[in-house]
Design a protein around this motif. Structure first.
Motif, PDB file in Angstrom:
ATOM      1  N   VAL A 133       0.743  -1.153   0.053  1.00  0.00           N
ATOM      2  CA  VAL A 133       0.051  -0.067   0.040  1.00  0.00           C
ATOM      3  C   VAL A 133       0.904   1.289   0.061  1.00  0.00           C
ATOM      4  O   VAL A 133       1.882   1.314   0.673  1.00  0.00           O
ATOM      5  N   GLY A 134       0.533   2.189  -0.974  1.00  0.00           N
ATOM      6  CA  GLY A 134       1.285   3.339  -0.807  1.00  0.00           C
ATOM      7  C   GLY A 134       0.875   4.258  -2.291  1.00  0.00           C
ATOM      8  O   GLY A 134      -0.011   3.897  -2.794  1.00  0.00           O
ATOM      9  N   TYR A 135       1.831   5.135  -2.551  1.00  0.00           N
ATOM     10  CA  TYR A 135       1.811   6.013  -3.704  1.00  0.00           C
ATOM     11  C   TYR A 135       2.474   5.205  -4.874  1.00  0.00           C
ATOM     12  O   TYR A 135       3.240   5.085  -5.104  1.00  0.00           O
ATOM     13  N   GLY A 136       1.432   4.705  -5.786  1.00  0.00           N
ATOM     14  CA  GLY A 136       2.132   3.945  -6.996  1.00  0.00           C
ATOM     15  C   GLY A 136       2.770   5.032  -7.959  1.00  0.00           C
ATOM     16  O   GLY A 136       2.522   6.275  -8.042  1.00  0.00           O
ATOM     17  N   ALA A 137       3.766   4.311  -8.714  1.00  0.00           N
ATOM     18  CA  ALA A 137       4.368   5.164  -9.772  1.00  0.00           C
ATOM     19  C   ALA A 137       3.640   5.249 -10.904  1.00  0.00           C
ATOM     20  O   ALA A 137       3.611   6.389 -11.478  1.00  0.00           O
ATOM     21  N   THR A 138       2.623   4.419 -10.695  1.00  0.00           N
ATOM     22  CA  THR A 138       1.409   4.612 -12.132  1.00  0.00           C
ATOM     23  C   THR A 138       0.108   4.375 -11.179  1.00  0.00           C
ATOM     24  O   THR A 138       0.116   3.838 -10.227  1.00  0.00           O
ATOM     25  N   GLN A 139      -1.078   4.256 -11.687  1.00  0.00           N
ATOM     26  CA  GLN A 139      -2.304   3.980 -11.230  1.00  0.00           C
ATOM     27  C   GLN A 139      -2.603   2.622 -11.727  1.00  0.00           C
ATOM     28  O   GLN A 139      -3.666   2.069 -11.390  1.00  0.00           O
ATOM     29  N   GLY A 140      -1.779   2.162 -12.388  1.00  0.00           N
ATOM     30  CA  GLY A 140      -2.202   0.623 -12.959  1.00  0.00           C
ATOM     31  C   GLY A 140      -3.069   0.671 -14.190  1.00  0.00           C
ATOM     32  O   GLY A 140      -3.543   1.738 -14.486  1.00  0.00           O
ATOM     33  N   VAL A 141      -3.231  -0.560 -14.672  1.00  0.00           N
ATOM     34  CA  VAL A 141      -4.199  -0.596 -15.943  1.00  0.00           C
ATOM     35  C   VAL A 141      -5.267  -1.885 -15.427  1.00  0.00           C
ATOM     36  O   VAL A 141      -5.003  -3.044 -14.883  1.00  0.00           O
ATOM     37  N   GLN A 142      -6.350  -1.605 -16.202  1.00  0.00           N
ATOM     38  CA  GLN A 142      -7.396  -2.499 -16.026  1.00  0.00           C
ATOM     39  C   GLN A 142      -6.991  -3.923 -16.941  1.00  0.00           C
ATOM     40  O   GLN A 142      -6.671  -3.867 -18.056  1.00  0.00           O
ATOM     41  N   HIS A 143      -7.126  -4.960 -16.376  1.00  0.00           N
ATOM     42  CA  HIS A 143      -6.810  -6.191 -17.115  1.00  0.00           C
ATOM     43  C   HIS A 143      -8.164  -6.387 -17.967  1.00  0.00           C
ATOM     44  O   HIS A 143      -9.167  -6.104 -17.775  1.00  0.00           O
ATOM     45  N   PRO A 144      -7.924  -7.038 -19.216  1.00  0.00           N
ATOM     46  CA  PRO A 144      -8.970  -7.122 -20.081  1.00  0.00           C
ATOM     47  C   PRO A 144      -9.942  -8.068 -19.326  1.00  0.00           C
ATOM     48  O   PRO A 144      -9.378  -8.936 -18.942  1.00  0.00           O
ATOM     49  N   GLN A 145     -11.225  -7.925 -19.596  1.00  0.00           N
ATOM     50  CA  GLN A 145     -12.548  -8.758 -19.227  1.00  0.00           C
ATOM     51  C   GLN A 145     -12.563  -9.985 -19.905  1.00  0.00           C
ATOM     52  O   GLN A 145     -12.716  -9.972 -21.131  1.00  0.00           O
ATOM     53  N   LYS A 146     -12.063 -11.059 -19.145  1.00  0.00           N
ATOM     54  CA  LYS A 146     -12.249 -12.318 -19.720  1.00  0.00           C
ATOM     55  C   LYS A 146     -13.531 -12.937 -19.794  1.00  0.00           C
ATOM     56  O   LYS A 146     -14.005 -13.657 -20.678  1.00  0.00           O
ATOM     57  N   LYS A 147     -14.405 -12.581 -18.991  1.00  0.00           N
ATOM     58  CA  LYS A 147     -15.628 -13.112 -18.607  1.00  0.00           C
ATOM     59  C   LYS A 147     -16.794 -11.983 -18.616  1.00  0.00           C
ATOM     60  O   LYS A 147     -16.352 -10.862 -18.369  1.00  0.00           O
ATOM     61  N   THR A 148     -17.963 -12.555 -18.912  1.00  0.00           N
ATOM     62  CA  THR A 148     -19.170 -11.296 -18.968  1.00  0.00           C
ATOM     63  C   THR A 148     -20.088 -11.925 -17.782  1.00  0.00           C
ATOM     64  O   THR A 148     -19.994 -12.963 -16.978  1.00  0.00           O
ATOM     65  N   VAL A 149     -21.089 -11.312 -17.512  1.00  0.00           N
ATOM     66  CA  VAL A 149     -22.120 -11.440 -16.406  1.00  0.00           C
ATOM     67  C   VAL A 149     -22.732 -12.761 -16.948  1.00  0.00           C
ATOM     68  O   VAL A 149     -22.836 -13.794 -15.958  1.00  0.00           O
ATOM     69  N   ASP A 150     -23.116 -13.321 -17.956  1.00  0.00           N
ATOM     70  CA  ASP A 150     -23.623 -14.523 -18.624  1.00  0.00           C
ATOM     71  C   ASP A 150     -22.689 -15.656 -17.964  1.00  0.00           C
ATOM     72  O   ASP A 150     -23.176 -16.930 -17.614  1.00  0.00           O
ATOM     73  N   ASP A 151     -21.229 -15.493 -18.038  1.00  0.00           N
ATOM     74  CA  ASP A 151     -20.435 -16.643 -17.604  1.00  0.00           C
ATOM     75  C   ASP A 151     -20.231 -16.710 -16.385  1.00  0.00           C
ATOM     76  O   ASP A 151     -19.947 -18.072 -15.795  1.00  0.00           O
ATOM     77  N   VAL A 152     -20.753 -15.892 -15.496  1.00  0.00           N
ATOM     78  CA  VAL A 152     -20.549 -15.924 -14.022  1.00  0.00           C
ATOM     79  C   VAL A 152     -21.912 -16.235 -13.063  1.00  0.00           C
ATOM     80  O   VAL A 152     -21.653 -15.953 -11.941  1.00  0.00           O
ATOM     81  N   ALA A 153     -23.043 -15.784 -13.679  1.00  0.00           N
ATOM     82  CA  ALA A 153     -24.251 -15.534 -13.147  1.00  0.00           C
ATOM     83  C   ALA A 153     -25.381 -16.563 -13.578  1.00  0.00           C
ATOM     84  O   ALA A 153     -25.430 -16.785 -14.493  1.00  0.00           O
TER      85      ALA A 153
END
Length: 236
Positions: free
Chosen positions: A129-149
Motif C-alpha cells: 500500500v502506498g503511492y504508486g508510480a502509476t495508477q495501474g491498468v485494467q486487465h482485459p475482461q475475460k468473462k461476462t455477466v452470463d459467464d458467472v451468473a
C-alpha cells in the motif's frame, strides 16, 4: 471517492514512489482494520516502514519495487473467504484515500518479526500500500455477466439473462472488476427466490492456484457494493 468509484479505479500496482503515507491516512486504515478484526475474528495487520518483504527473492521476479508499507492478511485456517471479503474493504478504503495496492500471494519474502501469525492461523497474502508510480491498468475482461451468473426459480431451473434484476447485474459487474489470482475469476453468483444470492467457487483444474476461496470473498465484497445491501441477502 465513493466505494463504487474505488472499484472502478482500483488496479494492481507493483511499483511505488518513495513518498510517506500521511499519519491521518495510516490512522484511518488502522481504525478500519481494528474494526474488521473485531467483527470477523481476523488478524489483519498494517505494517509500515518495512522494506524487506518486497526487496529480495521472488519479489524481484514479480517486478515489485519501492514497497515499505503493506497489509499482512492473516486469518484462521479455513477462513480465507471471510478474509477476502473483509480484506478487500481495507483495500478499497486505501483507494478512496488516494493510495494504491496489489494483492500478492506468492512473490514476497516472509518477515515473521514484522507481523504476528498465531497458532491455527496462516498468512494468506501481503498487500502493498502506498503511492504508486502509476495508477495501474485494467486487465482485459475475460468473462461476462452470463459467464458467472445465473437465476434459478423455485424448481431450480436456470432462467435467461433477461430475468436478471438490474441490481443483480450491477453486483456481478462489480464482482468482475475484483482482483483474482492470474485473473481466473473462479466464482459464480446464483440468484434464488427473487433476492437471495448464493456465491460459490467455480470449477477449475488449477483451483486458482489455491487462492480461489480468498478470491471469492473479494468478489463478494464487490458484489455487495455494486448491488446494494438493501436489495438482497446472502444465501447460506
Amino acid at each position: 471517492m465513493t466505494l463504487q468509484e474505488a472499484i472502478q479505479f482500483r488496479h494492481s500496482v507493483r511499483q511505488y514512489k518513495d513518498i510517506a503515507i500521511e499519519a491521518e491516512k495510516i490512522a484511518q486504515l488502522r481504525a478500519l482494520i481494528d474494526k474488521l478484526n473485531s467483527e470477523a475474528g481476523l488478524h489483519i495487520q498494517l505494517v509500515t516502514n518495512e522494506p524487506n518483504a518486497f526487496s529480495q527473492g521472488m519479489a524481484k521476479y514479480g517486478k515489485f519495487s519501492g514497497i515499505s508499507n503493506y497489509i499482512a492478511m492473516v486469518c484462521k485456517k479455513g477462513e480465507d473467504t471471510t478474509l477476502g471479503y473483509y480484506g478487500e474493504q481495507v483495500v478499497l478504503l486505501a483507494q478512496t484515500l488516494g493510495l494504491n495496492t496489489c494483492w500478492v500471494g506468492l512473490t514476497f519474502s516472509k518477515q515473521p518479526d514484522s507481523y504476528e501469525v498465531r497458532d491455527g492461523e496462516h498468512l494468506v497474502c501481503l498487500v502493498p500500500v502506498g503511492y504508486g508510480a502509476t495508477q495501474g491498468v485494467q486487465h482485459p475482461q475475460k468473462k461476462t455477466v452470463d459467464d458467472v451468473a445465473e437465476v434459478k426459480d423455485e424448481k431450480g431451473k436456470v432462467k435467461g439473462e433477461s430475468n436478471f434484476p438490474v441490481w443483480f447485474v450491477r453486483g456481478v459487474e462489480a464482482a468482475l472488476l475484483a482482483p483474482t489470482a492470474v485473473n481466473q475469476q473462479l466464482f459464480r453468483f446464483v440468484l434464488h427466490d427473487g433476492n437471495k444470492v448464493e456465491a460459490k467457487k467455480a470449477f477449475s483444474l488449477t483451483n486458482g492456484m489455491g487462492y480461489a476461496p480468498v478470491d471469492l470473498g473479494i468478489a463478494m465484497c464487490h458484489f455487495e457494493i455494486g448491488a446494494g445491501k438493501e436489495n438482497f441477502e446472502w444465501k447460506e
